[in-house]
Design an enzyme around this catalytic site. Structure first.
Site, short mmCIF file in Angstrom:
data_model
loop_
_atom_site.label_atom_id
_atom_site.label_comp_id
_atom_site.label_asym_id
_atom_site.label_seq_id
_atom_site.Cartn_x
_atom_site.Cartn_y
_atom_site.Cartn_z
N ASP A 216 0.82 -1.23 0.00
CA ASP A 216 0.00 0.00 0.00
C ASP A 216 0.85 1.28 0.00
OD1 ASP A 216 0.92 0.31 2.60
OD2 ASP A 216 -1.01 -0.06 3.55
N TYR B 104 10.65 4.46 1.44
CA TYR B 104 11.53 3.53 2.18
C TYR B 104 12.98 3.64 1.76
CZ TYR B 104 7.68 1.22 4.55
OH TYR B 104 6.62 0.95 5.36
P1 NAD Z 1 -1.49 -7.36 13.48
O1 NAD Z 1 -0.48 -8.01 14.36
O2 NAD Z 1 -2.44 -6.37 14.04
O3 NAD Z 1 -2.36 -8.52 12.80
C1 NAD Z 1 -1.82 -9.65 12.25
C2 NAD Z 1 -2.68 -10.84 12.61
O4 NAD Z 1 -2.09 -12.00 12.01
C3 NAD Z 1 -2.74 -11.14 14.11
O5 NAD Z 1 -4.08 -11.16 14.54
C4 NAD Z 1 -2.09 -12.51 14.24
O6 NAD Z 1 -2.68 -13.32 15.24
C5 NAD Z 1 -2.32 -13.10 12.86
N1 NAD Z 1 -1.42 -14.18 12.51
C6 NAD Z 1 -0.10 -14.29 12.75
N2 NAD Z 1 0.36 -15.44 12.24
C7 NAD Z 1 -0.70 -16.07 11.66
C8 NAD Z 1 -0.85 -17.29 10.96
N3 NAD Z 1 0.20 -18.11 10.74
N4 NAD Z 1 -2.07 -17.63 10.51
C9 NAD Z 1 -3.13 -16.81 10.72
N5 NAD Z 1 -3.05 -15.64 11.38
C10 NAD Z 1 -1.84 -15.27 11.83
O7 NAD Z 1 -0.69 -6.75 12.27
P2 NAD Z 1 -0.99 -5.46 11.37
O8 NAD Z 1 -0.14 -4.36 11.83
O9 NAD Z 1 -2.44 -5.24 11.25
O10 NAD Z 1 -0.41 -5.95 9.99
C11 NAD Z 1 -0.86 -7.12 9.33
C12 NAD Z 1 0.05 -7.47 8.20
O11 NAD Z 1 -0.11 -6.56 7.13
C13 NAD Z 1 1.54 -7.43 8.56
O12 NAD Z 1 2.22 -8.44 7.86
C14 NAD Z 1 1.97 -6.09 8.05
O13 NAD Z 1 3.35 -6.03 7.84
C15 NAD Z 1 1.18 -6.07 6.78
N6 NAD Z 1 1.01 -4.76 6.16
C16 NAD Z 1 1.37 -4.70 4.88
C17 NAD Z 1 1.22 -3.56 4.19
C18 NAD Z 1 1.62 -3.55 2.77
O14 NAD Z 1 1.45 -2.56 2.11
N7 NAD Z 1 2.14 -4.66 2.20
C19 NAD Z 1 0.71 -2.44 4.82
C20 NAD Z 1 0.32 -2.53 6.14
C21 NAD Z 1 0.46 -3.72 6.81
#
Ligand code: NAD
Length: 438
Positions: free
Chosen positions: A170, A261
């Protein structure tokens, strides 16, 4: 009109309510019949799910809502898997950020040693989600936000080559939204761009409106002076600094707009020195976004009402819903996706997972040719792609040596001795998550 079924994997994510709000907003153009949340931490997910249940009941009672920790229940009968898991949760992100900082090295979620550490945790979790999808809904598409996207994408390319997985980010969307505003437009997709790089490591080479007019001259001077910092936006201190810092990375190549970044790779010393080793981005998220999301969810569940609901669609949720629509309706929309290079960047490693504009339709993304890239960017990208490939080698081969090489090669790490110290601490901290390294 077909109605779709979606599972959000990582249902307990802080981003889940935003995605739910976006899905609800777009029901007329992307109708859904079923929404499931799946997470392996039932207690965390329940807080989010209890609120989502109230929101759906009030706004779209026809949608069947399920929250589960059972993979079969979660992944059966779905068209899209929206994955956003964080293996090790914030407790481990905290270590990713603070361990390198002990040695004066940038501590960051996706860049440098912290990003590599997170990568080695994420690969297994993301592959597990992909396996569930293939077992229970083999025709579904997985749209994956789980970070660190570069390392995860390299792992899925190598280990699940025929899977319907799209890795996305994103950050370019958020920056494009700012570029659009600077140019007097509204949304990221009011722009048509040319862009190349790796995830969290790329440059825009063209920014146009939908009529084909070049917008770069219009916004260049502003970015040179302020980066992507826009007036009047209420943002956390680290994001404010990040958007402002883009002016310095832009100065290194005034013909291309940089991804934010790049600050960690191009102003490495400055960034490391300006991080507080006792209070990093994780602390900011826990005190900010996580606290807000979870307290708002508890409030909604307690009152069983959406009165005063504060969740809204945002860049993150808009993009994943737009991407789902592009696949669902074969729209051939132009979107940035992380794909195997295969000639898209002509003078760069064919097997690198690059982030480039793609035409997205029912059969997935088709990459657009970005041509040759200049030596400065090529040099940086060659180094970074080697780091990411070595990290995946290390996971596959359980190789300490490859991981040490990956850390040593990272532009954020001064030398092999410092890399080794950081690595040894990371090995100890990640023993419940990483393969045992030999
Ligand atoms: P968060 O910790 O609030 O939520 C992540 C959830 O994943 C948790 O509820 C956790 O229990 C669950 N989880 C962990 N391992 C798991 C598994 N093996 N199976 C099922 N569920 C599992 O995290 P967040 O800050 O909301 O971020 C979520 C993800 O999105 C992260 O990987 C973050 O880096 C990513 N993210 C990516 C972007 C992007 O642009 N690519 C942007 C924002 C967040």
């Amino acid at each position: 009109m077909k109605k779709f079924s979606i599972v959000i994997a990582g249902g307990g994510s802080t981003y889940t309510p935003g995605i739910v709000m976006t899905l609800l907003k777009h029901l007329d153009r992307f109708p859904i019949r079923q929404l499931k949340l799946y997470d392996n931490d039932g207690a965390r997910q329940k807080v989010i799910a209890d609120a989502c249940e109230v929101i759906l009941r009030e706004k779209a009672p026809d949608i069947n809502f399920v929250a589960t920790t059972d993979p079969e229940e979660g992944f059966t009968d779905v068209d899209f898997v929206m994955a956003q898991i964080r293996v090790g949760k914030y407790a481990m992100r905290d270590k990713d950020e603070k361990i390198p900082l002990k040695y004066g090295v940038i501590g960051q979620e996706t860049c440098g040693p912290g990003g590599i550490a997170y990568g080695l945790r994420s690969i297994g979790g993301v592959l597990e989600i992909a396996n569930y999808m293939e077992k229970y809904s083999p025709n579904a598409w997985m749209l994956n936000y789980s970070n660190p996207a570069s390392i995860v994408a390299e792992a899925t390319r190598r280990l699940k080559p025929n899977s319907k997985i799209l890795n996305i980010c994103d950050m370019p969307v958020g920056i494009q939204e700012r570029m659009a505003k600077l140019a007097g437009l509204n949304y990221y997709n009011d722009l048509e761009v040319r862009y190349f790089g790796l995830n969290h490591f790329g440059w825009w080479t063209a920014v146009r409106d939908k009529q084909g007019n070049d917008l770069m001259p219009k916004i260049r001077d502003y970015i040179a002076e302020h980066g992507y910092l826009l007036p009047g936006m209420n943002e956390e201190p680290s994001w404010k600094a990040t958007f402002g810092m883009a002016k310095n990375t832009f100065a290194l190549d005034p013909d291309r707009f940089p991804n934010t970044y790049l600050q960690y790779y191009l102003y490495t010393k400055f960034e490391a020195e300006h991080m507080d080793p006792n209070h990093t981005r994780t602390d900011e998220v826990r005190e900010g976004r996580e606290k807000f999301v979870f307290s708002e969810c508890r409030r909604i569940a307690k009152s069983q009402s959406i009165e005063g609901l504060k969740f809204e669609p945002d860049d993150h949720s808009n993009y994943i819903v737009d991407l789902s629509r592009a696949i669902a309706y074969n729209t051939h929309e132009r979107m940035l996706v992380i794909v195997e290079n295969n000639g898209a960047v002509a003078n760069f490693e064919p097997t690198a997972m690059v982030e480039v504009p793609c035409v997205v339709g029912a059969n997935g993304p088709e990459r657009l040719a970005m041509g040759d890239i200049p030596r400065f960017q090529k040099g940086l990208l060659e180094q970074q792609v080697a780091v990411e490939k070595l990290a995946v080698d290390a996971w596959v081969e359980h190789s300490y040596l490859k991981l040490w090489q990956a850390l040593t090669l990272s532009h954020t790490v001064p030398d092999a001795a410092v890399a080794k110290k950081i690595l040894d601490d990371l090995v100890e901290a990640n023993k419940d998550f990483w393969p045992e390294l030999k």
